[in-house]
Write an enzyme that holds these catalytic residues in place. Structure first.
Site, short mmCIF file in Angstrom:
data_model
loop_
_atom_site.label_atom_id
_atom_site.label_comp_id
_atom_site.label_asym_id
_atom_site.label_seq_id
_atom_site.Cartn_x
_atom_site.Cartn_y
_atom_site.Cartn_z
N CYS A 1 0.85 -1.19 0.00
CA CYS A 1 0.00 0.00 0.00
C CYS A 1 0.89 1.24 0.00
O CYS A 1 1.79 1.35 0.82
CB CYS A 1 -0.89 -0.02 1.24
N GLU A 2 0.65 2.14 -0.93
CA GLU A 2 1.50 3.32 -1.01
C GLU A 2 1.24 4.32 0.12
O GLU A 2 2.03 5.22 0.33
CB GLU A 2 1.34 4.02 -2.36
N HIS A 3 0.16 4.15 0.85
CA HIS A 3 -0.14 5.09 1.93
C HIS A 3 0.61 4.79 3.21
O HIS A 3 0.91 5.70 3.98
CB HIS A 3 -1.65 5.11 2.20
N HIS A 4 0.90 3.50 3.47
CA HIS A 4 1.58 3.13 4.71
C HIS A 4 2.81 2.25 4.47
O HIS A 4 3.49 1.88 5.41
CB HIS A 4 0.62 2.39 5.66
N GLN B 1 -5.22 -0.37 -4.74
CA GLN B 1 -5.91 -1.44 -5.46
C GLN B 1 -6.66 -0.92 -6.68
O GLN B 1 -6.71 -1.57 -7.72
CB GLN B 1 -6.86 -2.18 -4.51
N HIS C 1 -6.10 -5.83 3.00
CA HIS C 1 -5.17 -4.73 3.26
C HIS C 1 -4.76 -4.72 4.73
O HIS C 1 -5.60 -4.51 5.61
CB HIS C 1 -5.82 -3.40 2.90
N CYS D 1 -3.22 -2.50 6.21
CA CYS D 1 -3.43 -1.17 6.79
C CYS D 1 -4.82 -1.07 7.44
O CYS D 1 -5.03 -0.24 8.31
CB CYS D 1 -3.22 -0.07 5.76
#
Length: 194
Positions: A84-87, A125, A153, A155
């Site tokens: 995941c690019e956010h976390h 995704q 996910h 996250c």
């Protein structure tokens, strides 16, 4: 900010120093036995799991074949693991691809390579699903393509809201699949485990 990949090579020394600094910031001792080689291992892992950064997904579909087949072709349960690019923590699941050729097909293993390639980069995704569908659409010029991606996910499961067992499903439809709900239903039926 410099990209992680230069000529498809990760700058190990920069990553190793960054990981050492992160370990210090969370209160760990990067010199203790269990963590001593962790920065090196993380840099090596990043080289592997982010090897798709900067690579055009269409390169996974380079060899196509002329074939007059007008039925639906479905490749299901292609396992993927990505970050995941956010976390920068993993999400994983299965991708399902369906298409109706218009005179060109591709070897079925190329779809697994395509999914692998788009998963080897920081991802969301929704984008991953679109990248798979767009690559097939652009390279094969089929009558229709549909891609469904299921994801778990971490996250959501291991941090934050902490809801294990939650699944996310994304779907992209192009051509005949966008126009004909009956084709989408046929695709969905093909995914049901017998």
């Amino acid at each position: 900010m410099q990209p992680l990949v230069t000529s498809n090579r990760i700058q190990n020394d920069v990553i190793e120093e960054s990981i050492r600094n992160i370990l210090k910031e969370i209160g760990e001792n990067p010199e203790r036995e269990g963590l001593l080689d962790t920065p090196k291992r993380v840099a090596k892992m990043y080289r592997e799991v982010f090897s798709g950064v900067g690579v055009n997904p269409e390169t996974a579909l380079t060899t196509t074949f002329e074939e007059q087949y007008d039925g639906m072709i479905t490749v299901k349960d292609i396992t993927y693991y990505t970050f995941c690019e956010h976390h920068i923590i993993p999400f994983y699941g299965k991708a399902h691809i369906g298409y109706i050729p218009d005179g060109r097909i591709v070897g079925l293993s190329k779809f697994a390579r395509l999914v692998e390639l788009v998963s080897q980069r920081p991802q969301v995704q929704e984008r991953m699903t679109t990248q798979i569908a767009d690559a097939i659409w652009n390279v094969l010029n089929p009558k229709g393509v549909i891609v469904t991606v299921e994801g778990t996910h971490l996250c959501m499961c291991a941090r934050g809201i902490k809801k294990p067992g939650t699944a996310t499903v994304t779907t992209v439809k192009k051509g005949l699949f966008a126009e004909n709900p009956a084709l989408c239903e046929e695709f969905d039926r093909s995914l049901v485990r017998q």
